[in-house]
Design an enzyme around this catalytic site. Structure first.
Site, mmCIF file in Angstrom:
data_model
loop_
_atom_site.group_PDB
_atom_site.id
_atom_site.type_symbol
_atom_site.label_atom_id
_atom_site.label_comp_id
_atom_site.label_asym_id
_atom_site.label_seq_id
_atom_site.Cartn_x
_atom_site.Cartn_y
_atom_site.Cartn_z
ATOM 1 N N ALA A 197 0.834 -1.206 0.000
ATOM 2 C CA ALA A 197 0.000 0.000 0.000
ATOM 3 C C ALA A 197 0.861 1.245 0.000
ATOM 4 O O ALA A 197 0.628 2.186 0.751
ATOM 5 C CB ALA A 197 -0.930 -0.003 1.218
ATOM 6 N N HIS B 168 -9.007 34.781 -3.542
ATOM 7 C CA HIS B 168 -10.302 34.203 -3.197
ATOM 8 C C HIS B 168 -11.199 34.184 -4.426
ATOM 9 O O HIS B 168 -11.295 35.176 -5.148
ATOM 10 C CB HIS B 168 -10.988 35.026 -2.098
ATOM 11 C CG HIS B 168 -12.367 34.535 -1.765
ATOM 12 N ND1 HIS B 168 -12.590 33.417 -1.000
ATOM 13 C CD2 HIS B 168 -13.589 35.008 -2.132
ATOM 14 C CE1 HIS B 168 -13.892 33.219 -0.888
ATOM 15 N NE2 HIS B 168 -14.520 34.165 -1.567
#
Length: 475
Positions: free
Chosen positions: A191, A454
């Site tokens: 993994a 933003h």
């Protein structure tokens, strides 16, 4: 008489081709030898990264993500897709085209920078500090001479004893990128980065994926909080992740493969997969280098032994990338390649191992730089932590991907950033701000005080920095 060069680089992967280009830029007559060959027998420089690693895997990750979005996420945007189909051959063809574009791009860069390229396998013949003879075994055989030698021969996939790669049923990263049709059941042993990325690709395309990991913890090198969040998200997506397993006999049946294993509770299991990817790490590649001809020293694990400046035990012989100590990352190899070329020129090339970013290109992506919370605790370092979830980020909401978080770790006294850890959308891009900040010894407050656009995902970075002082504004 052999052709003579100031610098000869053996290996054309990220460390090698970048070292060759930088050496040429610094005025050295430079050659680069690389043996990778494309399907037509032509040169394919770029190493594992370009040919069977970073680049093709990202191509398939992108394709598989588009497919999953079309089948599941587009409806939320008011986009209705009917008759969705999958053409794996075309998907693989696109991946191959991208690989070739990168191969050709490197060959172009060699010409642009006047690097002489040799297509073949490079190995030592003889030499000393004055000059080393290097044999190039390609379609023809010739010998060249270099005053300085840079070894950048990379790494090979590690096989499990008794489960040799046939790249048809039992696959390394190479075979995992060439599966011709979506397997119904795919097994992945390991993994780690490769296992999770390849497992993610074929899970999105419809395979039932089972991951078998020997370690008792998931992504042990990752910050524990981030790893737990990632594990939760991957399981929710449908990956079956089994930790603490002991692999027993593996039987390659030709059309399928049977894996016998014991789970973390001691129960025995027998799983049958159509394909099995083995991703248990990589080993340094010194095959055929003929290191013994010149007395090149290897360490106990087979890596070329180097000091902090990438110098070997031989005068004017250097080594970089996967074949030496340190993380097996393409960008680490590139930085070492540049540093060595500059050291040969008498400059002060530098690689800061503490600010090398790590990325796992799953969805969500995982990226980090610096130390983890568990490392700071083990080292007895007093620290402050701040986190901010993407579910509170406006751009993430608009993207429709609000999974994960950004985490800052800062010194409790000085506020210097000690580590930044991200699981979420575009983490691979967001981590660069943290790398720059740490390289310049920035504090969490520095990031908190910088204006971020933003709406943007990068606002989550600012908010996590604010959270270090417990004053995040949007959560």
């Amino acid at each position: 008489m052999s052709k003579q060069f100031d610098v000869v680089v053996i290996g054309g992967g990220p460390g090698g081709y970048i070292a060759a280009i930088r050496a040429a830029q610094l005025g050295f007559s430079t050659a680069c030898i690389d043996a990778w060959t494309n399907e037509k027998g032509g040169p394919a420089p770029g190493g594992t990264c370009t040919n069977v690693g970073c680049i093709p895997s990202k191509a398939l990750l992108q394709s598989s993500e588009h497919y999953e979005h079309a089948g599941h996420a587009f409806a939320d945007h008011g986009i209705n897709v009917q008759g969705l189909g999958l053409d794996v051959a075309k998907m693989l063809g696109r991946k191959n085209t991208i690989v070739k574009q990168n191969n050709d791009g490197i060959l172009f860069l060699f010409k642009k920078n006047k690097v002489t390229f040799f297509h073949g396998h490079g190995s030592f013949v003889k030499g000393d500090a004055g000059a080393y003879e290097i044999k190039v075994a390609g379609k023809t055989e010739e010998t060249i001479t270099g005053k300085h030698i840079i070894l950048a021969t990379g790494s090979n996939a590690r096989a499990l004893p008794g489960a040799a790669f046939d790249e048809t049923t039992i696959l390394s990263n190479d075979g995992a990128l060439k599966i011709a049709e979506v397997p119904k059941k795919l097994g992945v042993i390991g993994a780690g980065v490769i296992g999770l990325e390849m497992g993610s690709v074929w899970r999105r395309l419809g395979a039932e994926v089972t991951v078998l990991e020997a370690l008792p913890t998931f992504l042990g090198a990752v910050d524990e909080q981030i790893a737990k969040e990632a594990h939760k998200l991957f399981v929710k997506q449908g990956l079956s992740i089994n930790l603490g397993v002991k692999i027993g006999e593996i039987v390659n049946g030709g059309s399928d493969v049977t894996v016998n294993y014991t789970d973390d509770k001691g129960a025995e299991h027998k799983a049958v997969f159509d394909k099995l990817i083995i991703s248990i790490g990589r080993t340094p590649n010194t095959n055929g280098l003929n290191a013994e001809a010149v007395g090149l020293q290897l360490d106990e694990r087979g890596f070329i032994a180097v000091d902090g400046d990438c110098k070997t035990n031989l005068a004017n012989v250097w080594a970089v990338g996967d074949v030496v100590r340190g993380p097996m990352l393409a960008h680490k190899a590139e930085e070492e390649g540049v540093a060595v070329a500059e050291r040969i020129a008498g400059q002060h090339g530098h690689v800061n191992f503490n600010t090398i970013p790590w990325v796992i290109y799953t969805s969500p992506e995982i990226a980090w730089v610096g130390r983890t919370e568990q490392q700071l605790k083990a080292d007895g370092v007093a620290y402050k932590a701040g986190t901010f979830p993407f579910m509170a980020n406006g751009r993430a909401r608009a993207l429709g991907d609000t999974s994960g978080m950004v985490k800052f770790l800062a010194d409790a006294t000085t506020d210097e950033i000690l580590g930044v850890h991200i699981v979420g959308p575009m983490a691979s891009e967001l981590i660069s701000e943290a790398v720059v900040a740490m390289e310049f010894k920035a504090s969490a407050e520095d990031i908190a005080r910088i204006c971020h656009a933003h709406p943007s995902l990068s606002e989550a970075t600012k908010e996590a920095a604010l959270a270090v002082d417990k004053r995040s504004l949007n959560f």
